[in-house]
Structures are given as C-alpha cells and as structure tokens.
Design an enzyme around this catalytic site. Sequence first.
Site, mmCIF file in Angstrom:
data_model
loop_
_atom_site.group_PDB
_atom_site.id
_atom_site.type_symbol
_atom_site.label_atom_id
_atom_site.label_comp_id
_atom_site.label_asym_id
_atom_site.label_seq_id
_atom_site.Cartn_x
_atom_site.Cartn_y
_atom_site.Cartn_z
ATOM 1 C CG ASP A 1 9.301 -7.539 -2.034
ATOM 2 O OD1 ASP A 1 8.634 -6.667 -2.786
ATOM 3 O OD2 ASP A 1 10.627 -7.374 -1.631
ATOM 4 C CG ASP B 1 10.969 -5.221 4.794
ATOM 5 O OD1 ASP B 1 11.208 -4.693 4.005
ATOM 6 O OD2 ASP B 1 11.766 -6.508 4.758
#
Length: 373
Positions: A93, A267
């Site tokens: 990320d 996720d």
Amino acid sequence: MTKAFTFKVLATDGKARRGSITMPRGEIRTPAFMPVGTGGTVKAMYMDQVRGVGSDIILGNTYHLMLRPGAERVARLGGLHEFARWPHPILTDSGGFQVMSLSKLRKLTEKGVTFRSHIDGAAYEMSPERSIEIQGLLDSDIQMQLDECTALPAKENEIERAMELSLRWAERCKTAFGDQQGKAMFGIVQGGDIAALRLRSAQALKAMDLKGYAIGGLAVGEPQAVMLEMLDITCPELPADRPRYLMGVGTPDDILKSVARGIDMFDCVMPTRAGRHGLAYTRRGKVNLRNARHADDPRPLDDESDCPAARDYSRAYLHHLVRSQEALGAMLLTWNNLSYYQRLMQEIRAAIEAGAFEARAAEISEGWARGVI
Ligand code: GUN
C-alpha cells in the site's frame, strides 16, 4: 514463469470471476486473500505457515517500512522479499491511508503529504513520486498509487476534492512507475458513498490504462449495503481484463458478497488481528476463546480442518493460552484464522469454476448461521 505481469479470467459465474495473475515471482490465484504483513511480518506467523495455508501474495505497508527500518536500508539488504524471507509476490500500500490514520501533525497539499512519525515524532514528506520510489526500493511487485481516502460520513465537496486529488496523484504515480514489465502499479477508485463520484473516478482511471484497479475508501464507517451499492456501480465501469482489488475488506460475508459483484483481490487485518485477541474463525462462525465456557472443552475448533491449529489442540488448551496471554495462543489462533480465510478463498474459486458460486455461498452462510457447536 513469465517475465511480464499478466491477468487472465479463467472462468466466470454471474459476475464472479476466477482468474490468475502471473508475474516473475509467481502466480496469484483469484479471487485472492492477501494476509497483511505491515512491517515485513504477518504477525505471529512464520512465512512457511503463511505459504502453507495457501497464500500466493502478502501485503506490506510503505508507511511502516519507510519509518522503520527505512526503505533505503531494506534495499541495501536485498529488498523486502529477501529481508522477510518471502520469495513470492508482495503488494504494498502507498502510505496515504496509513498516514491519515496513524501519523501526527499531517498536512496534505497538491504536492503530497507531510507528517510526523507515530514512533518518534520525526518529520517526513511523501509525494506520489516518493511513494513509488519507496515501493521500488522495497522491490514490491504490485505498487499502489498514493491516494486520499475520505472517512465516512463526509460532505460531498470534501469527498469530491479528495477523489480529484487522487486522480491527479494517479497520473503522477503512473509516470513515476514507468513501464516496468514484471510489476504493476494499480490506481485506486475513490468517491466515498456518492455514485456519480465513483463513476467519474472509475472512468478517469480506466482512461489511464493501468494494469489493475483498486477500490478504496470503503469499509470506512458506512453500512455494508452502501459498500455493496458502490461495488455494483464501480465494477462494471472497470475493464473486464484487469484485476479488481477491494482494499481493507473484510469479513467472510463481505468477501462472498464482493466476489459476487466482480472483486478479485482482498486484504484485511481481521483474521490476524482477531487471532491475537482470542477470536477464532470457523465454518460455524466466530468463537471467542476468552469465554469461560471453553475451559473444560476437550474438542478441537474443527476436526475436519487440515490446519493443525484447528484440528490438534483442544478449545480448553486454546482458552488457557489466551487467558494466560501466551504467545502460542496468538500464534495458533492466527494460523487457524488465516487457514480459514484461505480455505474460504479456495472454496470460492472451486465454486466459480464449477458454475455453482451462488449455491455454495449460500451454504457457507448457512454454516455460520447454524452457530458454533
Ligand atoms: N486501505 C483500505 N482502504 C484504503 C484506501 O482507500 N486507500 C489506500 N491507499 N489504502 C486503503
């Protein structure tokens, strides 16, 4: 394994897709669940176990790793795969989301974000270009654009401003990423709970011709029905031949309902975090092992599971470990939970291949509704 990043849809069942991403470090079978390995570790798990339960890819965080141990240091030590001993694909990320939720004194401008570390108060700057540079130093296989995620509820003009800024940052991240072949940079659809803004974001990102598309800004305080409505609006706007990743989601029920709407990747900290808090996921719902009713229960969590944590230890022993705050309690429950999540994904993939996704999803939900035995 191919040198290029490729995605193929192998089968569809309604809007649900069974697919495969291939890249130099390996294949990702989709729909996929990516365990969260924030700081270079999936907490309380050996990488062998993460792999053993069926994970094809894990997630790492730019924000945490840039603060500690530092992206340049990870690069000197051979990159994140070598450092953490995970040779398979890693998605990172971009940092924006974590800066907004964790750091202090953050300030966001067109250029990027400035913030102070939640660890030692040191000042940092992160532009879209620096986020991609850090993700490159980590040697991440799937890199995310820097974005601004708006917590809900929020005013429409605020959601729109953040979404438009995220689009401009997507362009800058695309340029910074360049044309690396075996890796990918994904854009992130924003737009809060406003259908027209979601449409605008998805269409503008589609025009950028990115290798994959994430949907962000969901599971941030809105009801599940709103999240699903946003997926109903967004997924058809995204190109069918690119993977779609729903960020930070979710519960097993969220996953079933999102796969039904065309999501390929997920996720979530839920299975790992819950495991460290004494909560076990099973085919019959969640079990809170802190509860006194387990103190004398000799039965395992699930004797049909192929995970030793679920099959070989009594609920009484797990209860004892959790109550005593033993490290092994967190380890066994995290193992059980990730095994449960990956088994769920395996069942979802098999059901889509068999053209039986809807029926299988209903059976799985019925199992939770029957409750823990
Ligand atoms: N994780 C969960 N939601 C988001 C989001 O909207 N953006 C980013 N970058 N990460 C997320």
